[in-house]
Structures are given as structure tokens and as C-alpha cells.
Write a protein that holds these residues in place. Sequence first.
Motif, PDB file in Angstrom:
ATOM      1  N   ASP A  68      25.857  61.291  29.123  1.00  0.00           N
ATOM      2  CA  ASP A  68      23.794  62.023  29.086  1.00  0.00           C
ATOM      3  C   ASP A  68      22.812  61.446  28.084  1.00  0.00           C
ATOM      4  O   ASP A  68      21.736  60.763  29.042  1.00  0.00           O
ATOM      5  CB  ASP A  68      24.381  63.264  29.451  1.00  0.00           C
ATOM      6  CG  ASP A  68      25.296  64.033  30.604  1.00  0.00           C
ATOM      7  OD1 ASP A  68      25.689  62.432  31.489  1.00  0.00           O
ATOM      8  OD2 ASP A  68      25.729  64.341  30.312  1.00  0.00           O
ATOM      9  N   LYS A  69      23.546  61.402  26.932  1.00  0.00           N
ATOM     10  CA  LYS A  69      22.487  61.080  26.055  1.00  0.00           C
ATOM     11  C   LYS A  69      22.169  59.602  25.818  1.00  0.00           C
ATOM     12  O   LYS A  69      20.891  59.243  26.030  1.00  0.00           O
ATOM     13  CB  LYS A  69      22.678  61.420  24.940  1.00  0.00           C
ATOM     14  CG  LYS A  69      22.726  63.149  24.400  1.00  0.00           C
ATOM     15  CD  LYS A  69      21.470  63.160  23.848  1.00  0.00           C
ATOM     16  CE  LYS A  69      21.202  65.166  23.617  1.00  0.00           C
ATOM     17  NZ  LYS A  69      22.174  66.014  23.563  1.00  0.00           N
ATOM     18  N   VAL A  70      23.049  59.033  26.363  1.00  0.00           N
ATOM     19  CA  VAL A  70      22.780  57.191  26.183  1.00  0.00           C
ATOM     20  C   VAL A  70      22.492  56.923  27.903  1.00  0.00           C
ATOM     21  O   VAL A  70      20.920  56.187  27.255  1.00  0.00           O
ATOM     22  CB  VAL A  70      24.314  56.553  26.144  1.00  0.00           C
ATOM     23  CG1 VAL A  70      24.193  55.184  26.325  1.00  0.00           C
ATOM     24  CG2 VAL A  70      24.613  56.687  24.640  1.00  0.00           C
ATOM     25  N   GLY A  71      23.013  57.637  28.289  1.00  0.00           N
ATOM     26  CA  GLY A  71      21.960  57.259  29.919  1.00  0.00           C
ATOM     27  C   GLY A  71      20.123  57.741  29.821  1.00  0.00           C
ATOM     28  O   GLY A  71      19.193  57.135  30.603  1.00  0.00           O
ATOM     29  N   GLY A  72      19.844  59.006  29.173  1.00  0.00           N
ATOM     30  CA  GLY A  72      18.640  58.860  28.532  1.00  0.00           C
ATOM     31  C   GLY A  72      17.639  58.203  27.902  1.00  0.00           C
ATOM     32  O   GLY A  72      16.599  57.558  28.276  1.00  0.00           O
TER      33      GLY A  72
END
Length: 354
Positions: free
Chosen positions: A175-179
Motif C-alpha cells: 500500500d505504501k509503495v502503491g502511494g
Amino acid sequence: MIILGIESSCDDTALAWLDNGQDVLGSCVTSQISSHSPYGGVVPELAARDHLSCLPALFSELMAQSQRHPNFCLSRWQGIAVTQGPGLLGSLLVGYEFAQGLALSSQLPLIGVDHVLAHFHGVFVDLAMEGKKPHFPALGYVVSGGHTHLFRLRSMVDIDLIAHTIDDACGECFDKVGGMLGLPYPGGPHIEKLATSGNPLAYPMPEVMAHKKSLQLSYSGLKTYVYNLVNKLKLDQPEGELPHQTVCDMAASFQREAFLQLTRKLEGALIQFPDTVAIYVCGGVACNQVLHQMVAELAIKHGLIWSMPQPSLCTDNAVMIASMGYHQLMSDVNGDLMAAHTSAPYTRLRLRVT
Ligand code: KG4
Ligand code: ZN
């Protein structure tokens, strides 16, 4: 015996009726993604309020659904299984109080279920749907937005934690890398989709925890590595935006290393537990088809049975809670919470590495 399952530990509200621990007579899930996506993560206060406003309507929806099922009969209702923890306190309290109210009015046992262990019951119900039984001893991962935990399973309720992430969970890292890559929340499914058009070898990633004999996992270093790389690559772009192909290559490269860490540690665990006959992987990240493929390859290499449930039983649901509750009731493990008087939801993982 019909058990009602109630799940509200994070940002999904879910209810289900389960017959004899395996037949789903009704199942409803309401996702709160639209409430939380503007913030890039789950806002605990909003989550609790959303559970509170949607639970009564969801219960009516479940009743309507199950009444159409030929095997549903309220007189066979024998217990209420509710997620007791771990999770967000406000969210847990809403589901727990709802369950307590039902238990008081129906005089049925209230069974407190551990959310993390219950994820394996997504696998067991999925197997039962295909007429199959789980095999033990097994090794299993719960890989979700909140957990990356490796277990040894001796039965459906005898499950020991043997390792876990020392920092971020794998799904949280997705989720963080997606952001960072400009993708909507939650990033996991978007990364999987973009990775299909990317080269997983385009950006070599650090092999996190590779040199360690320990089975513990870590995702914060990989997250920081991607953060620094994305910022460096953006500097080379006149508009500061990454080209689409670069995003796809980054997604594929990150995804590969995130999953290689899981399979490396699983191979390490197989050395420590050579009597293992099966591998079970569950939790939201287990929806990922590349992870399916990697787990399948590892299982075939070691001559093991493996299983990962269908997506609706990977992500948070109440079927898994009802199944775990049923098996707890049958084996008299953590039975009736109403009789215990002092019971309450818990926010942190109670399990300890053995
Ligand atoms: O189990 P879950 O629904 O909720 C909990 O965290 O308990 O898992 C949600 C997580 C999110 O981090 C989401 O990004 C991740 O599962 N996820 C995926 C995929 N689908 C969901 N990660 C990678 N690939 C996917 N296809
Ligand atoms: Zn979960």
C-alpha cells in the motif's frame, strides 16, 4: 449446528452464517475503502463510526440472504463467533457489543475468535467447498495489510506462531509503495495489475533478511529502498512524473522481492520442520496470482500439498470467524465469553513466537 460470524476488526464489516463449520448459508461484507482512500490508509475513528452505522442494515441483508437458503433454520443457531482481537479498539468494540447484545437476547454462547488465526479458516472452508480436508502438520502464512506471520499448524485450532515481520506488514508495504507510485489505496491489487506489464528484473531490489538464519521477516527496508529509488528516478524526469513503463517495471521488481522474502523464509522453515506436509497461505495479499504461482512452485519442489483460498476468503470476512468459532466450540477452546465475565476485545497480537 449454525454459527453466526461477526467481523469488524479493521475496515471491513462482515457477517456470515455457517452450517457445521463448512457450509456457507449467507455472507455479507461491506468495505470502507471509499471512506479511507482520501487519507491513504485506515482512519480508526472513521472505521468505528462506519461499522456502527452499517451493522444493523448488514444484519438485515444477511437475514434476507439466508432465508432464501433451503438449509437455513434459526432453531439450529447455536452460537455467535466474534473477532475479539487483534485490531482497532473502536472497530472491535462495535462488533463485540453487537455480538454481546445478540448473545444476551438469544442466550447463545459468545465465542471470541483471534482474527489472525481465523484467516486459516478461509483456507479450510475453501477446501471444504471442494470436498477436501486440510492436512497437518502444515506451515502457513497470514499475509495481509496488518500481518505477515508464519505459523505451524497441527490442527484447525492448534496453531503456533513461529515468526513474523519485525516492522511493516507485507500488504502495508504494497500500500505504501502503491502511494509512492501514485496508485490509489489499497495499492496491492494495482501493483499486481501493473506488474503484469513490467519487467521484474528491471530494478534489482535488496534481498532483505537474506543472510539471517532467523525466520523473522522485515518490509520497512524494502519500502525505504523503493522510496529513495522513486525520488531519484523522478529527478531525471522533466515533469517529475515517472513514465508508465517505469511504474510497471518498479511494480514488478518490488512485487518479486516482496514475495521472494516470503518463499525464502518458508524454505528456511521447511528445514526446521521437515515433517511438514502442506503449505497454506491466506490474508488479503494471498489474492495475488504471482504469489500463488511462487507458492505452488515451492510446494511442488518439496513435494507438498498447498492451498490458497479464493479472493473472498483471503480478505477479511465473517465466514472464517464463524468457522474458527465452530471449531473452538467443538474442541472447547476459548468457549463462552459471556460465562467468563471479564472478557473484552484486545488490540494487540496475543500470540508469542514459540
Ligand atoms: O486481509 P485484508 O483484507 O485486511 C487486513 O489487512 O487484515 O488485506 C488487505 C491487504 C492490503 O494491504 C491490500 O493491498 C492487500 O491485502 N492486497 C494485495 C492484493 N489484494 C489485496 N496485495 C497484493 N496483491 C493483491 N492482489
Ligand atoms: Zn485480516
